[in-house]
Write a protein that holds these residues in place. Structure first.
Motif, short mmCIF file in Angstrom:
data_model
loop_
_atom_site.label_atom_id
_atom_site.label_comp_id
_atom_site.label_asym_id
_atom_site.label_seq_id
_atom_site.Cartn_x
_atom_site.Cartn_y
_atom_site.Cartn_z
N LYS A 6 0.83 -1.20 0.00
CA LYS A 6 0.00 0.00 0.00
C LYS A 6 0.87 1.25 0.00
O LYS A 6 0.56 2.24 -0.68
N LEU A 7 1.96 1.23 0.76
CA LEU A 7 2.86 2.38 0.78
C LEU A 7 3.49 2.58 -0.59
O LEU A 7 3.68 3.73 -1.04
N ALA A 8 3.80 1.49 -1.28
CA ALA A 8 4.37 1.61 -2.63
C ALA A 8 3.40 2.31 -3.56
O ALA A 8 3.80 3.14 -4.40
N ASP A 9 2.10 2.00 -3.44
CA ASP A 9 1.10 2.70 -4.24
C ASP A 9 1.12 4.20 -3.95
O ASP A 9 1.03 5.04 -4.86
N THR A 10 1.20 4.53 -2.65
CA THR A 10 1.21 5.94 -2.26
C THR A 10 2.44 6.66 -2.79
O THR A 10 2.35 7.78 -3.33
N LEU A 11 3.61 6.05 -2.64
CA LEU A 11 4.86 6.68 -3.08
C LEU A 11 4.89 6.85 -4.60
O LEU A 11 5.38 7.87 -5.11
N ALA A 12 4.37 5.86 -5.32
CA ALA A 12 4.37 5.95 -6.78
C ALA A 12 3.53 7.12 -7.26
O ALA A 12 3.80 7.71 -8.32
N ALA A 13 2.50 7.48 -6.48
CA ALA A 13 1.62 8.57 -6.89
C ALA A 13 2.35 9.92 -6.89
O ALA A 13 1.90 10.86 -7.56
N TYR A 14 3.45 10.01 -6.16
CA TYR A 14 4.21 11.27 -6.13
C TYR A 14 5.18 11.39 -7.30
O TYR A 14 5.82 12.44 -7.48
N GLY A 15 5.33 10.32 -8.08
CA GLY A 15 6.17 10.37 -9.27
C GLY A 15 7.62 10.70 -8.96
O GLY A 15 8.22 10.15 -8.03
N ALA A 16 8.19 11.65 -9.74
CA ALA A 16 9.61 11.99 -9.61
C ALA A 16 9.91 12.82 -8.36
O ALA A 16 11.08 13.06 -8.06
N ASP A 17 8.90 13.24 -7.62
CA ASP A 17 9.14 14.05 -6.43
C ASP A 17 9.66 13.23 -5.26
O ASP A 17 10.18 13.79 -4.29
N ARG A 45 11.54 -0.13 -2.89
CA ARG A 45 12.04 0.62 -4.06
C ARG A 45 11.64 -0.08 -5.35
O ARG A 45 11.14 0.55 -6.30
N ALA A 46 11.83 -1.42 -5.39
CA ALA A 46 11.48 -2.18 -6.58
C ALA A 46 9.98 -2.15 -6.84
O ALA A 46 9.54 -2.09 -8.00
N ALA A 47 9.19 -2.18 -5.78
CA ALA A 47 7.73 -2.14 -5.95
C ALA A 47 7.28 -0.82 -6.54
O ALA A 47 6.39 -0.77 -7.40
N VAL A 48 7.91 0.28 -6.11
CA VAL A 48 7.56 1.60 -6.65
C VAL A 48 7.98 1.70 -8.12
O VAL A 48 7.23 2.20 -8.97
N VAL A 49 9.17 1.22 -8.43
CA VAL A 49 9.66 1.24 -9.81
C VAL A 49 8.73 0.43 -10.71
O VAL A 49 8.40 0.83 -11.84
N GLU A 50 8.27 -0.73 -10.20
CA GLU A 50 7.37 -1.57 -11.00
C GLU A 50 6.07 -0.85 -11.29
O GLU A 50 5.55 -0.90 -12.41
N ARG A 51 5.53 -0.13 -10.31
CA ARG A 51 4.28 0.60 -10.50
C ARG A 51 4.46 1.75 -11.48
O ARG A 51 3.59 2.00 -12.34
N LEU A 52 5.57 2.45 -11.38
CA LEU A 52 5.83 3.56 -12.30
C LEU A 52 6.02 3.05 -13.73
O LEU A 52 5.56 3.68 -14.69
N GLY A 53 6.69 1.91 -13.87
CA GLY A 53 6.87 1.33 -15.20
C GLY A 53 5.55 0.90 -15.81
O GLY A 53 5.32 1.08 -17.01
N ARG A 54 4.68 0.33 -15.00
CA ARG A 54 3.38 -0.09 -15.49
C ARG A 54 2.55 1.11 -15.93
O ARG A 54 1.86 1.06 -16.95
N LEU A 55 2.62 2.20 -15.15
CA LEU A 55 1.90 3.40 -15.51
C LEU A 55 2.41 4.00 -16.81
O LEU A 55 1.63 4.44 -17.67
N ALA A 56 3.74 4.00 -16.98
CA ALA A 56 4.33 4.53 -18.20
C ALA A 56 3.89 3.72 -19.43
O ALA A 56 3.61 4.25 -20.50
N ALA A 57 3.82 2.40 -19.26
CA ALA A 57 3.39 1.55 -20.37
C ALA A 57 1.94 1.83 -20.75
O ALA A 57 1.59 1.84 -21.93
N LEU A 58 1.11 2.09 -19.76
CA LEU A 58 -0.28 2.41 -20.05
C LEU A 58 -0.40 3.73 -20.80
O LEU A 58 -1.22 3.86 -21.71
N GLU A 59 0.42 4.72 -20.42
CA GLU A 59 0.37 6.00 -21.08
C GLU A 59 0.84 5.89 -22.54
O GLU A 59 0.33 6.59 -23.43
#
Length: 325
Positions: A287-298, A308-322
Motif C-alpha cells: 500500500k505504501l508503494a502505491d502511495t509513493l508511486a503517486a508522487y512520481g519523480a518528487d 524501491r522495486a515495488a515503486v519502480v514496477e508501478r511507475l513502469g506499469r503506468l508509463a506503459a499504459l500512457e
C-alpha cells in the motif's frame, strides 16, 4: 437451517403477528405453507405435530415471544400468537457509518453464502417488522466480492475445520510458495482480510493476508479434523503479527513536495543533493508503494530495496499504459 424450514418459520411468524387472537394449531396448519396437509391419516397428524413442536421451540430459541392462550372461554384448545408490543423494535436511527456497516453485513451474507446465520437473523428482523432488502445498493462496496476472491474458500474451510492448501506470496518473495494450513478463522483488521491458522509445514501459528493468496485455495480431508485453541482472539493474533512486521522505509522528497507524506514521516535531515530525507513506518509495504508511486519523480525510495522495486514496477506499469493510450 434448511431453506424450506426457514421459509416456513417466517410464514408462521407473519401469520401470528397478523392477528390479536390466539390461533389454534389446526388453523395454523391450514394457513401456513409448508406443514403436512391434513389428509385424515394418523401419519399426517403425527408429522404435523412433530414439525410444529420443533418450530415452536425454534422460535423461542431465537427470541420470538410466542404466547399460548385462549381468546374466549368458549375455545376448546389453546392457541398461539405473537404480541407486537412485546417484540416490535423501537424506531431505529442509524448514522451513516452504522448504515454502511449494516449494508456490508448484508453483502457479506450474500457473497460468502452464510445461509444458516443469515436465515436466522432474517427471521428475527422480519418478525420484528423490519423490511430487509438485500438487493438495494449501498454507497460503498466491500472488497469481498471482487477484491478478495480467496475469502469464501478460506471462510468455508475454517467453518468446516478442514485443511486448506493455497499458494501464498510474501512482499519480499518473487514467486508464491505452497502452504498447508489448519484454518482457525478469517478476520478483518485495519481494512484487510486475514486468515489465521496453524501452518502444518512450519508447525506454528501463522497469519496470511488474503490479498496475497494466489489462485483458489483448496480444502481437503474430513470436516472437524482439528479444533482452534480455546479463547482464540483472531484480531489480537493479527495485531501482534502485523506489529512485529512493521518496516522502516527511507525516502527522499524534493523540497516543498509530498506534503501529505511529511505529516506522518520522521525528518532525517537534508541529503547531499538538497532533497529532504524522510523515514516512514508501515505494516503494508504494498500500500505504501502505491502511495509513493503517486508522487512520481518528487519522491525516491532509498531503502529497503523491496519497496524501491515495488515503486519502480508501478511507475513502469503506468508509463506503459500512457504509451498505449
Amino acid at each position: 437451517m434448511a431453506a424450506k424450514r426457514a421459509e416456513r418459520l417466517v410464514n408462521l411468524v407473519i401469520a401470528l403477528l397478523g392477528t390479536r387472537q390466539y390461533v389454534s394449531a389446526a388453523k395454523i396448519r391450514t394457513i401456513v405453507p409448508g406443514y403436512e396437509p391434513d389428509d385424515g391419516t394418523e401419519r399426517a397428524d403425527e408429522a404435523f405435530k412433530r414439525m410444529f413442536e420443533r418450530d415452536k421451540a425454534e422460535l423461542r430459541e431465537i427470541g420470538v415471544p410466542l404466547e399460548t392462550g385462549r381468546t374466549s372461554a368458549f375455545d376448546t384448545e389453546d392457541g398461539y400468537r405473537i404480541a407486537r408490543a412485546d417484540y416490535e423494535l423501537p424506531e431505529i436511527t442509524l448514522t451513516g457509518q452504522e448504515a454502511a456497516a449494516v449494508g456490508l453485513a448484508l453483502r457479506l451474507w450474500q457473497s460468502a453464502q452464510l445461509a444458516g446465520a443469515a436465515q436466522s437473523a432474517l427471521v428475527k428482523l422480519r418478525a420484528a417488522g423490519v423490511e430487509v432488502d438485500s438487493g438495494r445498493g449501498v454507497p460503498i462496496q466491500p472488497r469481498l466480492d471482487a477484491g478478495e476472491p480467496a475469502f469464501e474458500p478460506c471462510y468455508a474451510a475454517a467453518r468446516d475445520r478442514r485443511v486448506l492448501t493455497f499458494d501464498y506470496r510474501r512482499p519480499d518473495e518473487e514467486s508464491p510458495h505452497r502452504r498447508r494450513v489448519q484454518p482457525w478463522g478469517v478476520v478483518a483488521w485495519h481494512g484487510h482480510w486475514y486468515l489465521v491458522g496453524h501452518d502444518l509445514d512450519r508447525a506454528a501459528p501463522r497469519v496470511f493476508r488474503l490479498s496475497r493468496v494466489t489462485g483458489t485455495p483448496r480444502a481437503s480431508g474430513p470436516a472437524g479434523a482439528f479444533s482452534p485453541p480455546p479463547d482464540l482472539d483472531l484480531a489480537a493474533v493479527v495485531a501482534r503479527q502485523e506489529s512485529r512486521a512493521e518496516q522502516l522505509v527511507v525516502v527522499r522528497a524534493r523540497p516543498g513536495t509530498a506534503i501529505g507524506l511529511r505529516r506522518t514521516a520522521q525528518p532525517l535531515g537534508a541529503a547531499e543533493d538538497g532533497d529532504d530525507r524522510l523515514q516512514l513506518r508501515t505494516t503494508d509495504p504494498e500500500k505504501l508503494a502505491d502511495t509513493l508511486a503517486a508522487y512520481g519523480a518528487d519522491v525516491l525510495v532509498e531503502a529497503p530495496q523491496a519497496v524501491r522495486a515495488a515503486v519502480v514496477e508501478r511507475l513502469g506499469r503506468l508509463a506503459a499504459l500512457e504509451e498505449t493510450a
